[in-house]
Structures are given as structure tokens and as C-alpha cells.
Scaffold this active site. Sequence first.
Site, short mmCIF file in Angstrom:
data_model
loop_
_atom_site.label_atom_id
_atom_site.label_comp_id
_atom_site.label_asym_id
_atom_site.label_seq_id
_atom_site.Cartn_x
_atom_site.Cartn_y
_atom_site.Cartn_z
N ASP A 196 0.85 -1.18 0.00
CA ASP A 196 0.00 0.00 0.00
C ASP A 196 0.89 1.24 0.00
O ASP A 196 1.70 1.42 0.91
CB ASP A 196 -0.88 -0.05 1.27
CG ASP A 196 -1.89 1.09 1.33
OD1 ASP A 196 -1.81 2.00 0.48
OD2 ASP A 196 -2.74 1.06 2.24
N ASP A 202 -3.25 2.56 -5.67
CA ASP A 202 -2.09 2.56 -4.78
C ASP A 202 -1.91 1.27 -3.98
O ASP A 202 -1.05 1.21 -3.12
CB ASP A 202 -2.14 3.77 -3.84
CG ASP A 202 -3.30 3.68 -2.86
OD1 ASP A 202 -4.35 3.13 -3.23
OD2 ASP A 202 -3.15 4.14 -1.72
N GLU A 203 -2.71 0.27 -4.25
CA GLU A 203 -2.57 -0.98 -3.49
C GLU A 203 -2.52 -2.16 -4.44
O GLU A 203 -3.10 -2.13 -5.52
CB GLU A 203 -3.75 -1.18 -2.54
CG GLU A 203 -3.92 -0.07 -1.53
CD GLU A 203 -5.13 -0.29 -0.62
OE1 GLU A 203 -5.56 -1.44 -0.44
OE2 GLU A 203 -5.65 0.71 -0.11
MG LIG Z 1 -2.51 3.99 0.32
#
Ligand SMILES: [Mg+2]
Length: 415
Positions: free
Chosen positions: A8, A104-105
Site C-alpha cells: 500500500d 495505490d494498493e
Molecule cells: Mg494507500
Amino acid sequence: MRYILHSDCNSFYASVECLYRPEIRNKPVAVSGNADDRHGIILTKNQIAKNFGVKTGEAIWQARQKCPELVTVPPNFPLYKRFSKMTREIYGEYSEKVEPFGLDEAWLDISGRDMNFQKAKAIAEEIRGRIKYELGITVSIGVSFNKIFAKLGSDYKKPDAVTVITDKNYKYIVWPLPVENLLFVGPATKKKLNNMGIYTIGNLANCPLDTLVSVFGKNGNLLNQFANGSDKASVAFSISHQDVKSIGNSTTTYRDLKTVEDIKIVAFVLSDSVARRLREQNLKAWVVGVSIRENNLNSFTRQRKLSIPTDITEEIAENAIDLFLKNKGETPLRSIGISLSELIPSDTPVQMSFFCNAKNNNRLHNLDCAVDSLKKRFGSYCVQPAVMLNDPRLSGFNPKDDHTIHPVGYFTKYI
Ligand SMILES: [Mg+2]
């Protein structure tokens, strides 16, 4: 034993902005919906802003009350997408199974014959270090034996950290956490659980399965599995899932479609074909879209997001037909198409909805699979809804095998 990482990127948008604007790097920074507008909201903030108590989702004016020095910048999504792609390229060097979750992950499955938690942790540390060094942003990574715990691990310690949750230590690390920290436990589920006296993941793990099933139905099993680390959901292959952004078929019929019946016939054939392709690839779709071309060559597309993702022919057909009928004018139609997008692996657990009828969906899914195997053995025409017989020539095409007319690109508008 599986070895799964969840990575993350920390304060992703804000981190990327700070990278490009050294002058604001040491100030409290938030990326916000509309910086000039008093009513804009905070999308993400950097650590310094976080220390002032600035929260994602709050209005800029609220944030400024806590942090008058707050620097707000408008979002630059093309830039974030570029960074997202670069992180995935790094992940791709460690596994062919990389499943993105937002920009973003991502989950990575790094299982292998000689893998163990020590090695998995070393790989996580290497990825963390590389992203920091090569891209200039930080990630926190969870290492575990299932996706749900890996995700918890990436939340456990941040920024710039690695947390390992093993089959030996999960009771100490995971069980004391609030139950809503579990992915897919939304506010409604949390409330129900709290009413049952279940506040921590440990409470949930130790709640008798019967009780959970009596309250949540089939989802009770999932909750039990999540809390006990027996979640079996697999990490999707990045290659297939990056390529297959949508599945679509369309057809130009031998005569114009004039009546509701005409549209239903062709919509059934198309739904059947796209749904079969979806099931073949073990995917489900969140979005059903239709394309309509009138005989004056005027064309347009419409789409609808479903309340839960599906791979059921009937559900896809119903939604598509509804979209066709709601959007068509008086003009006869030359060509129609159906596309499915926002695809996810079919075993991905989804946010539980108390409104969906899991039992009926299961029955329909099994029916579809039975028909799929019949068609595989006896050909595409062996089983058909009765409506198809009204005009065999209209229904007598097999878009799945005969002609995939529009490649994925045709539906790029949807993506
Ligand atoms: Mg994040």
C-alpha cells in the site's frame, strides 16, 4: 502454505505531489477535490498534515481550522496513474500474480516450493526499499498466508514498514484489532456485529459459526473464514487481468431490430456469449454496458453499475435489455452490443449486501455452468431460451465462437 503480500503506497497522491514540488515537501500538504472551492474535500494528505489531524474526506475549511498552513493542491490523476504503473512493474518482477486494488494498493502472491515467512519478509523488504529508492515514495507491506491478513498487515504499521502475520502469530496481532478493520466489513455489517457483542476480530473468530450463519447467511461463513485466516481467495494473474479490461460482443443483424421481442432475442444471444466468456475466465463484472447503433447510424452507449458483481447470464441479459429498452428511441436498430467491465476474479469476496439473494444467485450460477458444459459438448445451439425460436435467423449466430466483432477497444469509452 501460501505467501501473499499486500503493498500500500503511503499517502499516495500527496507523496507523488511532494516528489514533484520540493518546495512543499516539508509542509502539511493535502490533495483536494477543488483547491479554490471552500467546499472542496481532502482526498489525501501527507504525514505532516496528518499530524495536525487533517482527515481524508473532510472539507478543506474544516482541515484549515486544524491546520491553517495547509497547502492544498489539485489532483493530477495521469501522474498518479503513471506512478501506479511503475509500482506494478516492480511488483511484476516478483510475481506474475499481481492484483491491483485501486491505484495505490496491490496483492502479490509469491508462493513457491521453497518459500517461507523469512524469505517472504526479505522480498517485502526488498520491494519496500526499491520503491523508495527508485520511485521516491514509500509503501507499507503486509506479509501473510491469505489476502485478508496481508491487507491488515499493510495497515498495521505505516509508513515505510513491513508487517508479517504468520499462522503462528495472527492471534496476537490480528485478533485484538477492531472488527471493522477487516476488509469488506462495512458500516452496516459492523453495526450488526457490534449488536451481537462482537467488537474485535478475535470476538468474530470465536463466535459460533451457526450464529454467524443465522444472522448473515452464506456471508457468515466468509466472516468466520476471514477472522480465522482461512480465506481462500486467490490473487489474480496480472497479465490476464490487465489485458481483459472488458468483455464485449456486438452484432449487426440481418434485418433491423424493431420490436421489443427482436431486441430481446439478440440481447439473449449476446448476453449468453459474454457471460460464458466471463465464466470461462473465472471473472465477474460490476458493470453491464450496451451499445446501440440506430439504422440512421446514430450510435451511443449506456452502462449501469450493479449492486453486486455477477457472472449470471440471466442477470446480465435482464440489465442489458432494460438498458436497451430505456434508451432506444423510435428509430429501428441496426446493431446492438453488450459489454461487461470492472471485472474481478469470481472468488473475490465483495462487500456484503443484505439485499442480495445469495441462494438464488448460486442456483442460477450452477444452472449457467451446467448449460456451459452442455454447449461445450453439443455446440452453441443445443440449449436456448424459448424466445430465440421466434426468429431463428435472428438468434442463429454464435458471437462467442463465430465472430467476436468488436475487440475490447470498441468499449474503451467505458474504461
Ligand atoms: Mg494507500
